[in-house]
Design an enzyme around this catalytic site. Structure first.
Site, PDB file in Angstrom:
ATOM      1  N   ASN A   1       3.472   1.376  -8.315  1.00 13.64           N
ATOM      2  CA  ASN A   1       4.230   0.984  -9.499  1.00 13.64           C
ATOM      3  C   ASN A   1       5.111  -0.216  -9.130  1.00 13.64           C
ATOM      4  O   ASN A   1       6.137  -0.054  -8.480  1.00 13.64           O
ATOM      5  CB  ASN A   1       5.089   2.178  -9.955  1.00 13.64           C
ATOM      6  CG  ASN A   1       5.950   1.843 -11.151  1.00 13.64           C
ATOM      7  OD1 ASN A   1       5.773   0.808 -11.785  1.00 13.64           O
ATOM      8  ND2 ASN A   1       6.902   2.717 -11.464  1.00 13.64           N
TER       9      ASN A   1
ATOM     10  N   LYS B   1       6.849  -2.025 -11.068  1.00 14.61           N
ATOM     11  CA  LYS B   1       8.013  -2.174 -11.965  1.00 14.61           C
ATOM     12  C   LYS B   1       8.128  -3.639 -12.426  1.00 14.61           C
ATOM     13  O   LYS B   1       7.110  -4.240 -12.734  1.00 14.61           O
ATOM     14  CB  LYS B   1       9.277  -1.674 -11.262  1.00 14.61           C
ATOM     15  CG  LYS B   1       9.083  -0.256 -10.697  1.00 14.61           C
ATOM     16  CD  LYS B   1      10.355   0.405 -10.301  1.00 14.61           C
ATOM     17  CE  LYS B   1      10.039   1.804  -9.784  1.00 14.61           C
ATOM     18  NZ  LYS B   1      11.214   2.591  -9.451  1.00 14.61           N
TER      19      LYS B   1
ATOM     20  N   HIS C   1       7.857   7.295 -17.489  1.00 18.15           N
ATOM     21  CA  HIS C   1       8.616   7.056 -16.256  1.00 18.15           C
ATOM     22  C   HIS C   1      10.105   7.222 -16.564  1.00 18.15           C
ATOM     23  O   HIS C   1      10.570   6.839 -17.643  1.00 18.15           O
ATOM     24  CB  HIS C   1       8.324   5.648 -15.717  1.00 18.15           C
ATOM     25  CG  HIS C   1       8.885   5.456 -14.336  1.00 18.15           C
ATOM     26  ND1 HIS C   1      10.212   5.196 -14.126  1.00 18.15           N
ATOM     27  CD2 HIS C   1       8.309   5.532 -13.117  1.00 18.15           C
ATOM     28  CE1 HIS C   1      10.427   5.106 -12.815  1.00 18.15           C
ATOM     29  NE2 HIS C   1       9.288   5.306 -12.179  1.00 18.15           N
TER      30      HIS C   1
ATOM     31  N   GLU D   1       8.267  13.284 -10.373  1.00 16.09           N
ATOM     32  CA  GLU D   1       9.214  12.338  -9.781  1.00 16.09           C
ATOM     33  C   GLU D   1      10.644  12.810 -10.067  1.00 16.09           C
ATOM     34  O   GLU D   1      11.192  12.515 -11.138  1.00 16.09           O
ATOM     35  CB  GLU D   1       9.037  10.957 -10.411  1.00 16.09           C
ATOM     36  CG  GLU D   1       7.712  10.306 -10.126  1.00 16.09           C
ATOM     37  CD  GLU D   1       7.872   8.794 -10.148  1.00 16.09           C
ATOM     38  OE1 GLU D   1       7.660   8.172  -9.100  1.00 16.09           O
ATOM     39  OE2 GLU D   1       8.230   8.243 -11.193  1.00 16.09           O
TER      40      GLU D   1
ATOM     41  N   GLY E   1      14.234   5.483  -5.761  1.00 18.12           N
ATOM     42  CA  GLY E   1      15.032   4.314  -5.394  1.00 18.12           C
ATOM     43  C   GLY E   1      16.089   4.608  -4.345  1.00 18.12           C
ATOM     44  O   GLY E   1      17.104   3.923  -4.270  1.00 18.12           O
TER      45      GLY E   1
ATOM     46  N   GLY F   1       6.901   3.124  -5.482  1.00 18.48           N
ATOM     47  CA  GLY F   1       7.561   1.941  -6.040  1.00 18.48           C
ATOM     48  C   GLY F   1       7.726   0.855  -4.995  1.00 18.48           C
ATOM     49  O   GLY F   1       6.779   0.146  -4.651  1.00 18.48           O
TER      50      GLY F   1
HETATM   51  P1  PGA Z   1      10.471   4.223  -5.345  1.00 19.37           P
HETATM   52  O1  PGA Z   1      10.049   4.287  -6.877  1.00 19.37           O
HETATM   53  O2  PGA Z   1       9.235   4.543  -4.546  1.00 19.37           O
HETATM   54  O3  PGA Z   1      10.956   2.835  -5.137  1.00 19.37           O
HETATM   55  O4  PGA Z   1      11.532   5.269  -5.154  1.00 19.37           O
HETATM   56  C1  PGA Z   1       9.194   5.291  -7.340  1.00 19.37           C
HETATM   57  C2  PGA Z   1       9.081   5.225  -8.835  1.00 19.37           C
HETATM   58  O5  PGA Z   1      10.073   5.012  -9.520  1.00 19.37           O
HETATM   59  O6  PGA Z   1       7.993   5.354  -9.388  1.00 19.37           O
END
Ligand code: PGA
Length: 249
Positions: free
Chosen positions: A6, A8, A93, A163, A169, A231
């Site tokens: 992802n 983003k 999400h 998630e 994050g 992410g």
């Molecule tokens: P992250 O994000 O791996 O940066 O924690 C995961 C997500 O929000 O899908």
């Protein structure tokens, strides 16, 4: 094993996005995993050319429009995604839920995705984790609303991404522990079995939240999950390629 990258709202330019996709294609040669790359809408077309006819890489979108019809300024429909080579779409999400998406909208978006024959990656997860196990209810409610009265034939196009919002994050050591993920995996399977009236649940269940090359193997092995939604680490191509390799071993 299904790995969803992802991206983003990254990277900052089309050129950079193309470079990342090409580097990924070059660095990840041997894998049994299916890798779904989800760039921002505006890069989808160019990225689809890079992964055209790949049996390893697939294209995913991060969202789609909730309704039907065409008089919707600024929106992108499932039909448009399909015509661009997109095969997967993320819905619900937590970052979308935080600004617009209600449970009802998530449900509608799932229907739009399925109507257009897209595989839909439905994100669920509790916001915080207290000692009172309230988080099980939160996840169950999200699942019940998302999957309410879905046609049986569309079940094969569903993927669940668990998630926990508090683990997204964060530094890698704050990702959820494999044992806890396994517990939630079993719970989600049971809920899916009940609400979809299935004898056996074959719906893939992924984990997402601060996965890196250093914790991915532990998470997959102890979490006993079917894949990962990644992410930040999916934009660091060296690390991402290493992560995929480690999972093969
Ligand atoms: P992250 O994000 O791996 O940066 O924690 C995961 C997500 O929000 O899908």
């Amino acid at each position: 094993m299904l790995i969803v990258a992802n991206w983003k709202m990254n990277p900052e330019s089309l050129e950079m996005a193309k470079n990342k996709a090409m580097e990924m294609k070059k660095k990840i040669k041997q894998t049994n995993a299916k890798i779904v790359i989800c760039p921002p809408f505006i890069y989808l077309h160019e990225i689809s050319n890079i992964f055209l006819r790949s049996r390893k890489f697939f294209l995913g979108a991060q969202d789609l429009f909730v309704g039907t019809g065409a008089a919707h300024t600024g929106e992108v429909s499932g039909e448009m995604l399909k015509s661009t080579g997109v095969q997967y779409v993320i819905v619900g999400h937590s970052e979308k839920r935080a600004i617009t998406d209600t449970d009802e909208m998530v449900h509608e978006k799932i229907l739009r995705a399925l109507e257009n024959n897209l595989k839909v990656i439905i994100c669920v997860g509790e916001k915080v984790r207290m000692d009172n196990a309230e988080y099980f209810h939160e996840v169950k409610d999200q699942l019940m609303s998302a999957l309410n009265k879905l046609p049986k034939k569309s079940i094969k196009n569903i993927i669940i991404a668990y998630e926990p919002v508090w683990a997204i994050g964060r530094p890698e050591k704050e990702a959820m522990q494999g044992g806890q993920i396994h517990e939630m995996h079993i719970f989600i399977k049971r809920v899916l079995k009940d609400i979809l009236k299935l004898k056996e649940v074959k719906i893939p269940i992924l984990y997402g939240g601060s996965v890196t090359k250093n914790n991915a193997k532990e998470i997959v092995e102890h979490g006993k999950i079917d894949g990962l939604l990644i992410g930040r680490e999916s934009l660091k191509i060296e690390n991402f390629a290493e992560l995929i390799n480690l999972l093969e071993k």
